[in-house]
Design an enzyme around this catalytic site. Structure first.
Site, PDB file in Angstrom:
ATOM      1  N   PRO A   4       8.894  82.399  79.856  1.00  0.00           N
ATOM      2  CG  PRO A   4       9.999  83.404  81.633  1.00  0.00           C
ATOM      3  CD  PRO A   4       9.764  82.171  81.024  1.00  0.00           C
ATOM      4  CG  ASP A   5       7.993  87.245  74.965  1.00  0.00           C
ATOM      5  OD1 ASP A   5       8.703  88.313  75.267  1.00  0.00           O
ATOM      6  OD2 ASP A   5       7.537  86.906  73.801  1.00  0.00           O
TER       7      ASP A   5
ATOM      8  CG  ASN B 121      19.015  79.986  70.161  1.00  0.00           C
ATOM      9  OD1 ASN B 121      19.834  80.617  69.942  1.00  0.00           O
ATOM     10  ND2 ASN B 121      18.114  80.223  70.888  1.00  0.00           N
TER      11      ASN B 121
ATOM     12  CE  LYS C  96      24.468  60.826  79.757  1.00  0.00           C
ATOM     13  NZ  LYS C  96      25.907  60.059  79.405  1.00  0.00           N
TER      14      LYS C  96
ATOM     15  CG  ASP D 252      10.046  80.581  71.386  1.00  0.00           C
ATOM     16  OD1 ASP D 252      10.115  81.727  71.926  1.00  0.00           O
ATOM     17  OD2 ASP D 252      10.399  80.469  70.048  1.00  0.00           O
TER      18      ASP D 252
ATOM     19  CG  PHE E 241      16.857  91.766  67.402  1.00  0.00           C
ATOM     20  CD1 PHE E 241      16.971  92.866  68.394  1.00  0.00           C
ATOM     21  CD2 PHE E 241      17.769  91.748  66.375  1.00  0.00           C
ATOM     22  CE1 PHE E 241      17.953  93.717  68.224  1.00  0.00           C
ATOM     23  CE2 PHE E 241      18.745  92.698  66.391  1.00  0.00           C
ATOM     24  CZ  PHE E 241      18.938  93.638  67.495  1.00  0.00           C
TER      25      PHE E 241
HETATM   26  O1  C5P Z   1      11.390  84.359  69.747  1.00  0.00           O
HETATM   27  P1  C5P Z   1      10.722  85.622  69.151  1.00  0.00           P
HETATM   28  O2  C5P Z   1      10.758  85.648  67.611  1.00  0.00           O
HETATM   29  O3  C5P Z   1       9.089  86.016  69.640  1.00  0.00           O
HETATM   30  O4  C5P Z   1      11.834  86.901  69.562  1.00  0.00           O
HETATM   31  C1  C5P Z   1      11.216  88.130  69.304  1.00  0.00           C
HETATM   32  C2  C5P Z   1      11.784  89.167  70.460  1.00  0.00           C
HETATM   33  O5  C5P Z   1      11.408  88.741  71.620  1.00  0.00           O
HETATM   34  C3  C5P Z   1      13.117  89.193  70.508  1.00  0.00           C
HETATM   35  O6  C5P Z   1      13.873  90.425  70.797  1.00  0.00           O
HETATM   36  C4  C5P Z   1      13.452  88.291  71.493  1.00  0.00           C
HETATM   37  O7  C5P Z   1      14.575  88.762  72.215  1.00  0.00           O
HETATM   38  C5  C5P Z   1      12.452  88.540  72.384  1.00  0.00           C
HETATM   39  N1  C5P Z   1      12.176  87.371  73.212  1.00  0.00           N
HETATM   40  C6  C5P Z   1      12.130  87.272  74.709  1.00  0.00           C
HETATM   41  N2  C5P Z   1      11.828  86.342  75.571  1.00  0.00           N
HETATM   42  C7  C5P Z   1      11.362  85.337  75.131  1.00  0.00           C
HETATM   43  C8  C5P Z   1      11.205  85.276  73.595  1.00  0.00           C
HETATM   44  C9  C5P Z   1      11.469  86.331  72.869  1.00  0.00           C
HETATM   45  O8  C5P Z   1      12.275  88.353  75.332  1.00  0.00           O
HETATM   46  N3  C5P Z   1      11.002  84.132  75.706  1.00  0.00           N
END
Ligand code: C5P
Length: 411
Positions: free
Chosen positions: A313-314, A218, A296, A286, A333
């Site tokens: 993973p979040d 991104n 390739k 995401d 954020f």
């Molecule tokens: O992508 P999203 O809007 O859900 O991001 C919200 C927050 O979650 C941001 O602080 C981002 O750094 C964090 N995040 C993360 N891991 C992800 C997606 C988002 O730490 N996979």
């Protein structure tokens, strides 16, 4: 914040100098006492008479003026102010600041001052993007100068891009915010608010590989996350900066861990725990491609490739749910194109963090990759909206906000 504050306004020689007269007017209306220094090039764009009529004081232009030196020496002039604003900061003035030259009144004052310096650059887009200017900006930041802008748009010379001086009202807000802090560098050193605290910051994008040469990413530049890491380090914290691939240099005095993917970022953060504060400023992808091809993918092999995605993973949610290892303050954020506040509030609850810094990245916003940010600080019981500020100032204010949360134990 500007009532009775003493501001030294240095006006450089650029077409944006006409806007500095408006800045001068705004500063005076906000109650500040303004002394104006015009560079010799600045005098080509605005006259000492117009500046002096607006400041209600004499205007200083000459390093070797016997009268000025007898009335107020140039060292005194540089120390007398609470804040020095350079608007417009031309490429030439910036180069002088970065290299410590002192060959005229303005550059001598900038070298002699012990007060915060706020720079509002304005120059042609090619000059702003030139490698020499990039180096000068980084150098000046490392030396503690604050930047506001430049903004992006069409320029007097016909070019388009970054280089326009930030609007006077935004410079005024930035000045008021700087006055809001502990202004004396000496006393700041005595009581660093994050002394002894460990802060982990994620920054930049992640790159999720498709094959050996392609990836999904991104537009994140890492500027906001890096600025937060810098501000936390300047506030005395032990900072670990976990950064995805970016093209900006890391701030001095932080431990940098470079990663590419979300999984690597999570592992680096987990290894760096425990910490007092976790700030997830990275724009993590995401999704990642389920199957990374070892070779390739050829263009015309089997028609168009179909990529299957799986969720990453979040990192923020995992850290916030890490039980005993959870840092006392967890900040996320929310960059949204629609329904900013509602989405950000939902994220605060869903990801169980203490603060969400929400910013609008919709069409027309220059936040992703830009130098300024307009943010809302969302906690469980309130929303605080900040004016447009440089990412450096957002970082500073955020670090101060977090220091207060930590010291009050009140989230
Ligand atoms: O992508 P999203 O809007 O859900 O991001 C919200 C927050 O979650 C941001 O602080 C981002 O750094 C964090 N995040 C993360 N891991 C992800 C997606 C988002 O730490 N996979």
């Amino acid at each position: 914040m500007l009532q009775e504050r003493k501001i030294l306004l240095i006006i450089g020689g650029g077409i944006a100098a006409y806007k500095s007269l408006e800045l001068l007017r705004l500063l005076r209306s906000a109650g500040a006492k303004v002394r104006v220094v015009l560079t010799s090039a600045g005098c080509e764009f605005v006259t000492p008479l117009s500046a002096s009529s607006l400041s209600g004081d004499k205007v200083y232009t000459d390093l070797f003026s016997l009268t000025d030196e007898a009335e107020i020496g140039h060292i005194q002039l540089s120390r007398d102010a609470d804040l020095v604003i350079v608007a417009p900061t031309t490429a030439d003035l910036l180069a002088k600041i970065a290299t410590g030259q002192a060959d005229d009144l303005a550059s001598t004052l900038l070298l002699a001052t012990n007060k915060p310096i706020l720079l509002a650059p304005a120059m042609n887009v090619r000059m702003w993007l030139h490698a020499a200017t990039r180096r000068n900006v980084e150098r000046a930041k490392l030396d503690g100068c604050f930047f506001i802008g430049p903004g992006e748009g069409s320029m007097a010379c016909g070019d388009f891009g970054p280089g326009r001086m930030t609007e006077p009202l935004d410079i005024l807000n930035a000045a008021a915010n700087l006055m809001d802090r502990d202004l004396d560098k000496g006393s700041a050193a005595k009581s660093l608010p994050l002394e002894g605290k460990k802060v982990i910051v994620t920054s930049g994008p992640t790159h999720e590989p498709i094959d050996p040469v392609r990836f999904i990413a991104n537009r994140s530049s890492g500027r906001q996350g890096h600025a937060i890491a810098r501000a936390a380090a300047q506030a005395g914290a032990d900072v670990v900066l976990v950064s995805g691939p970016v093209s900006i240099p890391p701030p001095v005095g932080v431990q940098l861990i470079c990663v590419e993917t979300a999984k690597e970022m999570l592992a680096a953060v987990q290894q760096s725990l425990p910490a007092d504060v976790f700030i997830a400023a990275a724009a993590v992808a995401d999704w990642r491609v389920e199957r990374i091809e070892a070779s390739k993918i050829k263009k015309d092999k089997n028609g168009l490739p179909v990529l299957k995605f799986i969720e990453n993973p979040d990192i923020l949610a995992e850290v916030a749910a890490s039980g005993e290892a959870r840092p006392p303050v967890v900040v996320g954020f929310a960059a949204e194109t629609d329904g900013l506040l509602a989405n950000a509030q939902a994220k605060l609850t869903k990801k169980a963090c203490d603060l969400i810094v929400a910013n609008d990245v919709g069409v027309g916003s220059d936040v992703m990759g830009g130098l300024d940010n307009i943010v809302h600080i969302i906690s469980r019981d309130k929303v605080e909206s900040w004016p447009r500020l440089s990412k450096d100032l957002v970082a500073e204010k955020l670090v101060r906000h977090i220091s207060l949360l930590l010291s009050n134990g009140d989230k």
